[in-house]
Design an enzyme around this catalytic site. Structure first.
Site, PDB file in Angstrom:
ATOM      1  N   SER A  21     -28.351  45.872  73.916  1.00  0.00           N
ATOM      2  CA  SER A  21     -29.428  45.557  72.987  1.00  0.00           C
ATOM      3  C   SER A  21     -30.766  45.433  73.706  1.00  0.00           C
ATOM      4  CB  SER A  21     -29.125  44.245  72.254  1.00  0.00           C
ATOM      5  OG  SER A  21     -30.242  43.808  71.529  1.00  0.00           O
ATOM      6  N   ARG A  76     -20.805  69.756  73.859  1.00  0.00           N
ATOM      7  CA  ARG A  76     -21.721  69.190  74.843  1.00  0.00           C
ATOM      8  C   ARG A  76     -21.526  69.725  76.258  1.00  0.00           C
ATOM      9  NH1 ARG A  76     -25.890  67.602  71.817  1.00  0.00           N
ATOM     10  NH2 ARG A  76     -25.249  66.134  70.184  1.00  0.00           N
ATOM     11  N   ARG A 104     -24.914  61.279  67.413  1.00  0.00           N
ATOM     12  CA  ARG A 104     -24.698  62.300  66.393  1.00  0.00           C
ATOM     13  C   ARG A 104     -23.208  62.606  66.214  1.00  0.00           C
ATOM     14  NH1 ARG A 104     -29.611  66.335  68.305  1.00  0.00           N
ATOM     15  NH2 ARG A 104     -31.311  64.943  67.658  1.00  0.00           N
ATOM     16  N   HIS A 105     -22.394  62.188  67.169  1.00  0.00           N
ATOM     17  CA  HIS A 105     -20.938  62.367  67.048  1.00  0.00           C
ATOM     18  C   HIS A 105     -20.401  61.147  66.313  1.00  0.00           C
ATOM     19  CE1 HIS A 105     -20.774  65.935  69.649  1.00  0.00           C
ATOM     20  NE2 HIS A 105     -21.841  65.383  70.202  1.00  0.00           N
ATOM     21  N   ARG A 122      -9.130  64.059  68.892  1.00  0.00           N
ATOM     22  CA  ARG A 122      -9.642  65.166  68.078  1.00  0.00           C
ATOM     23  C   ARG A 122     -11.169  65.218  68.125  1.00  0.00           C
ATOM     24  NH1 ARG A 122      -8.418  65.935  61.584  1.00  0.00           N
ATOM     25  NH2 ARG A 122      -9.018  68.138  61.422  1.00  0.00           N
ATOM     26  N   SER A 182      -5.138  66.890  63.446  1.00  0.00           N
ATOM     27  CA  SER A 182      -5.144  65.512  62.942  1.00  0.00           C
ATOM     28  C   SER A 182      -4.141  64.659  63.711  1.00  0.00           C
ATOM     29  CB  SER A 182      -4.831  65.483  61.446  1.00  0.00           C
ATOM     30  OG  SER A 182      -3.544  66.006  61.183  1.00  0.00           O
ATOM     31  N   ASN A 236     -11.398  59.155  69.342  1.00  0.00           N
ATOM     32  CA  ASN A 236     -10.041  59.704  69.352  1.00  0.00           C
ATOM     33  C   ASN A 236     -10.057  61.116  69.944  1.00  0.00           C
ATOM     34  OD1 ASN A 236     -10.193  61.816  67.181  1.00  0.00           O
ATOM     35  ND2 ASN A 236     -10.520  60.058  65.835  1.00  0.00           N
TER      36      ASN A 236
END
Length: 212
Positions: A84, A173, A74-75, A164, A50, A162
């Site tokens: 766009s 991945r 998905r992350h 983590r 953390s 971030n």
């Protein structure tokens, strides 16, 4: 694809956060070797990860497919601002036909599409691109026409994450079981992390280097 590192947090912010827990500020060397060792020991070896959330990175990612974007989304512990299709499909409306599929039209289509190693898949993508172009020429609105966009259509985004969450992303991945395009993206992201930060992530990448 093209990756640009737009911004990142200095290491001393992370070490400051860690030292807050023990009030050991007097032992800091302002992001130097002692603080790097502290971050590695607490954040990686002791798994108090953390504390790594105080480090943030923002990348500009260009030239990935919508299929890769879908995997990236998905992350969820990351922020994405994506090009766009609603406002930018006009880039295709001015193009001439991409058929027949010859060398010249292949090169033109590559401006819009991510190609695979499979020729039949690439040809199907070009045909889908041509169908989309015709819809736009027929003045079908972008909002409707985008439903016919191939998954191989290129996009770009600004991506903030971030440390983590980035560890989790790189670990998953860079695996050989990941989609080939997002594996390439993971390696490129790692290569664009500041050199002085790479110790936080290198063990996760090294486990899978032989697969990349």
């Amino acid at each position: 694809m093209n990756i640009t590192l737009l911004s990142y947090t200095n290491l001393n912010i992370c070490s400051q956060a860690i030292r807050t827990c023990w009030q050991s500020f007097d032992k800091s060397d302002n992001g130097g070797e002692k603080d790097r060792e502290l971050i590695d020991r607490v954040g990686n070896k002791y798994k108090h990860s953390s504390t790594l959330e105080h480090l943030n990175y923002t990348f500009y990612i260009q030239g990935i497919s919508r299929a890769c974007l879908q995997e990236l989304a998905r992350h969820r512990m990351a922020s994405l601002s994506v090009k766009s299709s609603r406002y930018t499909l006009k880039e295709l409306k001015t193009e001439e036909s991409f058929l027949p599929i010859d060398e010249t039209n292949l090169q033109r289509a590559e401006k819009f599409l991510v190609f695979t190693e499979n020729l039949k898949v690439n040809e199907a993508s070009i045909k889908a691109l041509e169908n989309l172009r015709i819809l736009l020429k027929d003045n079908i609105s972008n909002d409707l026409a985008k439903f016919a966009m191939p998954e191989s259509y290129k996009t770009e985004l600004t991506w903030s994450i971030n440390a983590r969450s980035l560890q989790n992303f790189l670990h998953l991945r860079s695996s050989k079981s990941a989609l080939w395009e997002i594996r390439n993206l993971a390696l490129e992201i790692y290569n664009h992390i500041p050199k002085e930060h790479q110790f936080i992530f290198e063990d996760l990448i090294c486990k899978n280097k032989g697969d990349l």
